[in-house]
Write an enzyme that holds these catalytic residues in place. Structure first.
Site, PDB file in Angstrom:
ATOM      1  N   GLY A 167       2.482   2.146  10.843  1.00  0.00           N
ATOM      2  CA  GLY A 167       3.427   3.250  10.697  1.00  0.00           C
ATOM      3  C   GLY A 167       4.085   3.666  12.003  1.00  0.00           C
ATOM      4  O   GLY A 167       4.742   4.694  12.073  1.00  0.00           O
ATOM      5  N   LYS A 202       0.121   4.258  -0.315  1.00  0.00           N
ATOM      6  CA  LYS A 202      -0.542   5.451   0.251  1.00  0.00           C
ATOM      7  C   LYS A 202      -0.299   6.663  -0.651  1.00  0.00           C
ATOM      8  O   LYS A 202      -0.186   6.496  -1.863  1.00  0.00           O
ATOM      9  CB  LYS A 202      -0.077   5.683   1.692  1.00  0.00           C
ATOM     10  N   GLU A 246      -6.984   4.417   7.853  1.00  0.00           N
ATOM     11  CA  GLU A 246      -6.829   5.858   7.557  1.00  0.00           C
ATOM     12  C   GLU A 246      -8.074   6.394   6.857  1.00  0.00           C
ATOM     13  O   GLU A 246      -8.453   7.551   7.041  1.00  0.00           O
ATOM     14  CB  GLU A 246      -5.558   6.080   6.717  1.00  0.00           C
ATOM     15  N   ASN A 268       0.868  -1.177   0.000  1.00  0.00           N
ATOM     16  CA  ASN A 268       0.000   0.000   0.000  1.00  0.00           C
ATOM     17  C   ASN A 268       0.911   1.235   0.000  1.00  0.00           C
ATOM     18  O   ASN A 268       1.494   1.561   1.021  1.00  0.00           O
ATOM     19  CB  ASN A 268      -0.881  -0.027   1.256  1.00  0.00           C
ATOM     20  N   SER A 287       3.559  -2.228  10.458  1.00  0.00           N
ATOM     21  CA  SER A 287       5.014  -2.269  10.679  1.00  0.00           C
ATOM     22  C   SER A 287       5.617  -3.642  10.362  1.00  0.00           C
ATOM     23  O   SER A 287       6.522  -4.097  11.051  1.00  0.00           O
ATOM     24  CB  SER A 287       5.350  -1.818  12.100  1.00  0.00           C
ATOM     25  N   GLY A 321       2.919  -1.185   4.334  1.00  0.00           N
ATOM     26  CA  GLY A 321       2.894   0.253   4.052  1.00  0.00           C
ATOM     27  C   GLY A 321       4.305   0.758   3.792  1.00  0.00           C
ATOM     28  O   GLY A 321       4.840   0.625   2.691  1.00  0.00           O
ATOM     29  N   GLU A 342      -5.208  -5.221  10.463  1.00  0.00           N
ATOM     30  CA  GLU A 342      -4.223  -4.176  10.704  1.00  0.00           C
ATOM     31  C   GLU A 342      -4.544  -3.460  12.012  1.00  0.00           C
ATOM     32  O   GLU A 342      -5.404  -2.569  12.036  1.00  0.00           O
ATOM     33  CB  GLU A 342      -4.245  -3.159   9.562  1.00  0.00           C
TER      34      GLU A 342
HETATM   35  C1  PEP Z   1      -0.741   0.062   6.188  1.00  0.00           C
HETATM   36  O1  PEP Z   1      -1.039   1.217   6.388  1.00  0.00           O
HETATM   37  O2  PEP Z   1      -1.461  -0.660   5.474  1.00  0.00           O
HETATM   38  C2  PEP Z   1       0.469  -0.456   6.830  1.00  0.00           C
HETATM   39  C3  PEP Z   1       0.522  -1.722   7.104  1.00  0.00           C
HETATM   40  O3  PEP Z   1       1.459   0.458   7.117  1.00  0.00           O
HETATM   41  P1  PEP Z   1       2.912   0.185   7.770  1.00  0.00           P
HETATM   42  O4  PEP Z   1       3.443  -1.086   7.150  1.00  0.00           O
HETATM   43  O5  PEP Z   1       3.715   1.387   7.387  1.00  0.00           O
HETATM   44  O6  PEP Z   1       2.692   0.053   9.232  1.00  0.00           O
END
Ligand code: PEP
Length: 253
Positions: A174, A11, A98, A9, A213, A234, A168
């Site tokens: 993040g 974003k 989000e 993703n 993460s 992400g 998630e």
């Molecule tokens: C996400 O927002 O889908 C995500 C998993 O972000 P991150 O890997 O940066 O935590």
């Protein structure tokens, strides 16, 4: 055997040229990862078309990060599922935290978006997960159960057969904090049980991804768990080598 998926993703990151360069690097390195992994990349709307071109023939699928709840018409700024399908998208992320948090997406909106997605042949990657307060109050099971019942229970068996779920935990997105592999397994197993309560044995075939993460260093431990079928990535999806290493460390060469 369930599908093993590593989905990126992106974003609101990368300009078109950067997105194409990233896609090309991922395509170039895909041979270093087990063929058993299905890679998906989800760039911003603005460069879906160019990234689709860069992915052509690679076996890496294209996804979008959102779609409109409406079919077409006077909805300024929206992008329809039909448009995404026409650009070559096979997947669409729906219900990312989000979107729920900053854009007020509710279960009702997400139900409508899901119907649009299926109507145009897109496979939803439906995100669920609790925030920190809900986790600390021990409500995480109830939260994901409700997010699934309110949106997924309305699907037909045929639609459900294609669905991908991403768990998630909002507190891990993040933040650098990852759910432990045991925490992930516990809730993924619960999600599968909630799915099975409505769709029976078909739930055994549903890919349930972990997101939050996820990195090359923790992918192996997370993906080794029985009910963790890959990751929605992400930050680490913005570096081709990290994204590929997540697939490689998680599922082999
Ligand atoms: C996400 O927002 O889908 C995500 C998993 O972000 P991150 O890997 O940066 O935590």
């Amino acid at each position: 055997m369930r599908k093993r998926i590593v989905a990126g993703n992106w974003k609101m990151n990368t300009l078109p040229g950067e997105g194409v360069a990233l896609a090309r690097e991922i395509v170039g390195g895909k041979g270093t990862v087990c063929d058993c992994v299905s890679f998906i990349v989800c760039p911003p709307f603005t460069h879906l078309s160019e990234v689709a071109h860069a992915l052509k023939g690679s076996g890496i699928a294209l996804g979008a990060q959102n779609c409109a709840a409406e079919e077409q018409g006077a909805y300024t700024g929206e992008v329809s599922a039909a448009m995404l399908a026409a650009l070559g998208c096979e997947y669409v992320i729906l219900g990312h935290s989000e979107r729920r948090q900053y854009y007020g997406e509710t279960s009702a909106t997400l139900r409508a978006k899901m119907e649009r997605a299926y109507a145009h042949g897109l496979t939803p990657i439906y995100c669920v997960g609790e925030n920190l307060a809900e986790r600390e109050a021990g409500k995480h099971f109830d939260v994901v159960k409700r997010q699934i019942e309110e949106v997924v229970y309305g699907l037909t068996d045929e639609q459900f057969a294609k669905l991908v779920i991403a768990y998630e935990p909002v507190w891990a997105i993040g933040t650098g904090k990852t759910a432990t592999a045991d925490q992930a397994q516990e809730i993924h197993a619960c999600i599968r049980k909630v799915l099975a309560a409505k769709f029976g044995a078909a739930a055994d075939g549903t890919a349930i991804l972990y997101g939050g993460s996820c990195k090359p260093g923790n992918a192996a431990e997370l993906f080794a768990k029985e009910d963790v079928d890959g990751g929605l990535i992400g930050g680490a999806a913005l570096k081709a080598e990290d994204f590929l290493a997540i697939g490689r460390n998680g599922f082999g060469k």
